[in-house]
Design a protein around this motif. Structure first.
Motif, PDB file in Angstrom:
ATOM      1  N   GLN A  26      28.180  19.454  25.671  1.00 55.53           N
ATOM      2  CA  GLN A  26      27.384  20.473  25.178  1.00 55.53           C
ATOM      3  C   GLN A  26      26.593  20.262  23.878  1.00 55.53           C
ATOM      4  OE1 GLN A  26      29.918  23.952  25.239  1.00 55.53           O
ATOM      5  NE2 GLN A  26      29.457  24.313  27.402  1.00 55.53           N
ATOM      6  N   ARG A  29      23.813  17.781  24.780  1.00 57.64           N
ATOM      7  CA  ARG A  29      22.956  18.224  25.405  1.00 57.64           C
ATOM      8  C   ARG A  29      22.035  19.003  24.497  1.00 57.64           C
ATOM      9  NH1 ARG A  29      24.691  22.143  29.752  1.00 57.64           N
ATOM     10  NH2 ARG A  29      25.996  20.209  30.329  1.00 57.64           N
ATOM     11  N   ALA A  30      22.369  19.949  23.631  1.00 56.88           N
ATOM     12  CA  ALA A  30      21.676  20.535  22.473  1.00 56.88           C
ATOM     13  C   ALA A  30      20.672  19.865  21.888  1.00 56.88           C
ATOM     14  CB  ALA A  30      22.676  21.502  21.695  1.00 56.88           C
ATOM     15  N   ARG A  31      21.236  18.412  21.342  1.00 56.91           N
ATOM     16  CA  ARG A  31      20.448  17.561  20.508  1.00 56.91           C
ATOM     17  C   ARG A  31      19.417  16.906  21.197  1.00 56.91           C
ATOM     18  NH1 ARG A  31      25.902  15.712  18.598  1.00 56.91           N
ATOM     19  NH2 ARG A  31      25.774  14.135  20.115  1.00 56.91           N
ATOM     20  N   VAL A  32      19.643  16.928  22.535  1.00 58.79           N
ATOM     21  CA  VAL A  32      18.456  15.932  23.152  1.00 58.79           C
ATOM     22  C   VAL A  32      17.492  17.019  24.094  1.00 58.79           C
ATOM     23  CG1 VAL A  32      19.692  14.048  23.736  1.00 58.79           C
ATOM     24  CG2 VAL A  32      19.767  15.791  25.207  1.00 58.79           C
ATOM     25  N   THR A  33      17.482  18.198  23.566  1.00 58.84           N
ATOM     26  CA  THR A  33      16.434  19.066  24.105  1.00 58.84           C
ATOM     27  C   THR A  33      15.197  18.793  23.576  1.00 58.84           C
ATOM     28  OG1 THR A  33      16.967  20.701  22.385  1.00 58.84           O
ATOM     29  CG2 THR A  33      18.090  21.221  24.474  1.00 58.84           C
ATOM     30  N   PRO A  34      13.990  19.007  24.414  1.00 56.62           N
ATOM     31  CA  PRO A  34      12.695  18.862  23.629  1.00 56.62           C
ATOM     32  C   PRO A  34      12.384  19.495  22.516  1.00 56.62           C
ATOM     33  CG  PRO A  34      12.565  19.122  26.069  1.00 56.62           C
ATOM     34  CD  PRO A  34      13.860  19.377  25.681  1.00 56.62           C
ATOM     35  N   ALA A  35      12.775  20.664  22.503  1.00 52.60           N
ATOM     36  CA  ALA A  35      12.404  21.487  21.077  1.00 52.60           C
ATOM     37  C   ALA A  35      13.037  20.965  19.938  1.00 52.60           C
ATOM     38  CB  ALA A  35      12.727  22.885  21.181  1.00 52.60           C
ATOM     39  N   ARG A  36      14.484  20.419  20.035  1.00 56.21           N
ATOM     40  CA  ARG A  36      15.124  19.835  19.112  1.00 56.21           C
ATOM     41  C   ARG A  36      14.642  18.568  18.645  1.00 56.21           C
ATOM     42  NH1 ARG A  36      20.411  20.324  16.925  1.00 56.21           N
ATOM     43  NH2 ARG A  36      20.590  18.758  15.216  1.00 56.21           N
TER      44      ARG A  36
END
Length: 107
Positions: A26, A29-36
């Motif tokens: 998780q 996944r949060a680190r590779v979001t487009p916004a991040r």
């Protein structure tokens, strides 16, 4: 130690490892979001730009004559065509000895 007790400990370790894997997945996944990714890239660019500006300011304080000469060279490069046109008009106006005659034959 009985087999049942070893089994329960193994199951508990497996559950702990499973929860650790899920939380790691998780977080990844949060680190590779487009916004991040966009935020990280923007932060990196701003940091590099600020470091570059600080370096340029320090260099300008150490060598003001060099920075002034470089600025003048860049300015002259940017305005070279308008200056050439101005000097061309001044030269033609200065060398024209008879202003009553036009440059064409028909007047």
């Amino acid at each position: 130690m009985s087999g049942a007790l070893q089994y329960r400990e193994a199951v508990a370790r497996a559950e702990a490892a499973k929860q650790s894997l899920i939380s790691s997945a998780q977080a990844a996944r949060a680190r590779v979001t487009p916004a991040r990714l966009k935020q990280d890239a923007t932060t990196k660019v701003v940091d590099v730009a600020m470091d570059g500006m600080a370096y340029a300011a320090a260099t300008a304080r150490q060598r003001p004559a060099m920075v002034g000469a470089a600025g003048a060279a860049i300015l002259l490069f940017l305005v070279r065509r308008p200056l050439a046109a101005l000097f061309g008009r001044l030269y033609v106006g200065h060398t024209d000895t008879n202003p009553d005659h036009s440059e064409t034959e028909n007047g």
